[in-house]
Scaffold this active site. Structure first.
Site, PDB file in Angstrom:
ATOM      1  N   SER A  31       0.854  -1.189   0.000  1.00 46.76           N
ATOM      2  CA  SER A  31       0.000   0.000   0.000  1.00 46.76           C
ATOM      3  C   SER A  31       0.886   1.234   0.000  1.00 46.76           C
ATOM      4  O   SER A  31       2.017   1.205   0.506  1.00 46.76           O
ATOM      5  CB  SER A  31      -0.889   0.017   1.241  1.00 46.76           C
ATOM      6  OG  SER A  31      -1.526   1.272   1.398  1.00 46.76           O
TER       7      SER A  31
ATOM      8  N   TYR B  69      -1.150  -0.016  10.675  1.00 43.23           N
ATOM      9  CA  TYR B  69      -1.440  -0.460   9.305  1.00 43.23           C
ATOM     10  C   TYR B  69      -0.326  -0.030   8.365  1.00 43.23           C
ATOM     11  O   TYR B  69       0.210  -0.840   7.589  1.00 43.23           O
ATOM     12  CB  TYR B  69      -2.778   0.090   8.827  1.00 43.23           C
ATOM     13  CG  TYR B  69      -3.024  -0.228   7.367  1.00 43.23           C
ATOM     14  CD1 TYR B  69      -3.305  -1.531   6.975  1.00 43.23           C
ATOM     15  CD2 TYR B  69      -2.950   0.753   6.386  1.00 43.23           C
ATOM     16  CE1 TYR B  69      -3.499  -1.849   5.632  1.00 43.23           C
ATOM     17  CE2 TYR B  69      -3.146   0.449   5.055  1.00 43.23           C
ATOM     18  CZ  TYR B  69      -3.420  -0.854   4.676  1.00 43.23           C
ATOM     19  OH  TYR B  69      -3.601  -1.170   3.355  1.00 43.23           O
TER      20      TYR B  69
END
Length: 254
Positions: free
Chosen positions: A137, A150
């Site tokens: 990501s 995250y």
């Protein structure tokens, strides 16, 4: 040609499985929700094999599940591993975040990816061919408030992918990290906001985000490259997403 896709029951995983089958692959679709996988098998046909699997299980449990696949879908035949399973939970600041949610992200995004890679890699190295595609990501590169653990897990994915490349030099095994930006059409934000679909939907209003098909097309392009080409990493964002100036906050008075 055989591919193993984790997190296959929806979103990226579903679209990737579909795209690979269209390219002539057989696909082992691994996910926790067997009913969703069985629906996929009904849609995609016998080229798709549903495997009920939780990547947060122990290494031994994962090994048992993968080693009991039917002969035509055996681990030794896997030429593409797509480590897609992953999640974000919450968007709270670090001082108020839920520790259990942090642990779940670590178990899924890091330990699950590590264990799956370690189980598949020996077979690829023995055959001197194969591709591991990790779903990272942009959160692993660009920090944002509430992204704490995250983002850290995705930074791990980026570095782990590069280190795999170093370890696998000369083996013929390739590694790619795909780093998407804002993506819609998945369950990602609904999961992050604990089932609050309205709150999740607000993120995507008037944004034209990336879609699962965009990521699936990227995977399909990567696996179509000749054996002498390794795509180290791909970062992609929707046109509507870009970069902000670095934030400056007023100094607290003493």
């Amino acid at each position: 040609m055989l591919a193993l896709v984790t997190g296959a029951s929806s979103g990226f995983g579903y679209a990737i499985s579909q795209a690979l089958i269209q390219q002539g692959y057989r696909v082992i679709g691994a996910a926790r929700r067997l009913d969703k996988l069985q629906q996929m098998q009904a849609e995609l046909g016998t080229a798709f094999f549903p495997l009920c699997l939780d990547v947060t299980a122990s290494h031994q449990q994962l090994a048992t599940a993968l080693n009991t696949l039917p002969p035509e879908f055996s681990l030794s035949h896997v030429s593409v591993l797509v480590n897609n399973a992953g999640l974000a939970l919450g968007l709270d600041a670090a001082d108020t975040a839920n520790l259990d949610e942090w642990q779940t992200m670590l178990d899924t995004n890091i330990k699950g990816l590590m264990n799956m890679s370690r189980l598949v890699l020996p077979h690829m190295v023995e055959k001197k061919t194969g591709i591991i595609i990790n779903l990272g990501s942009i959160a692993g590169t660009y920090p944002y408030p509430g992204g704490n653990v995250y983002g850290a897990t995705k930074a791990f994915v980026a570095q782990f992918s590069l280190n795999l490349r170093a370890d696998l030099a000369g083996t013929g095994v390739r590694v790619t990290n795909i780093e998407p930006g804002l993506c819609g059409g998945t369950e990602f934000s609904v999961v992050r906001f604990h089932g609050n679909a309205d709150k999740a939907q607000q993120l995507y209003q008037n944004t034209a985000p990336l879609l699962p098909e965009d990521i699936a097309n990227t995977v399909a392009w990567i696996v179509s490259q000749p054996a002498h080409v390794n795509i180290n990493r791909i970062e992609l964002m929707p046109t509507s997403q870009s970069f902000n100036p670095l934030k400056v906050t007023p100094t607290a008075s003493h």
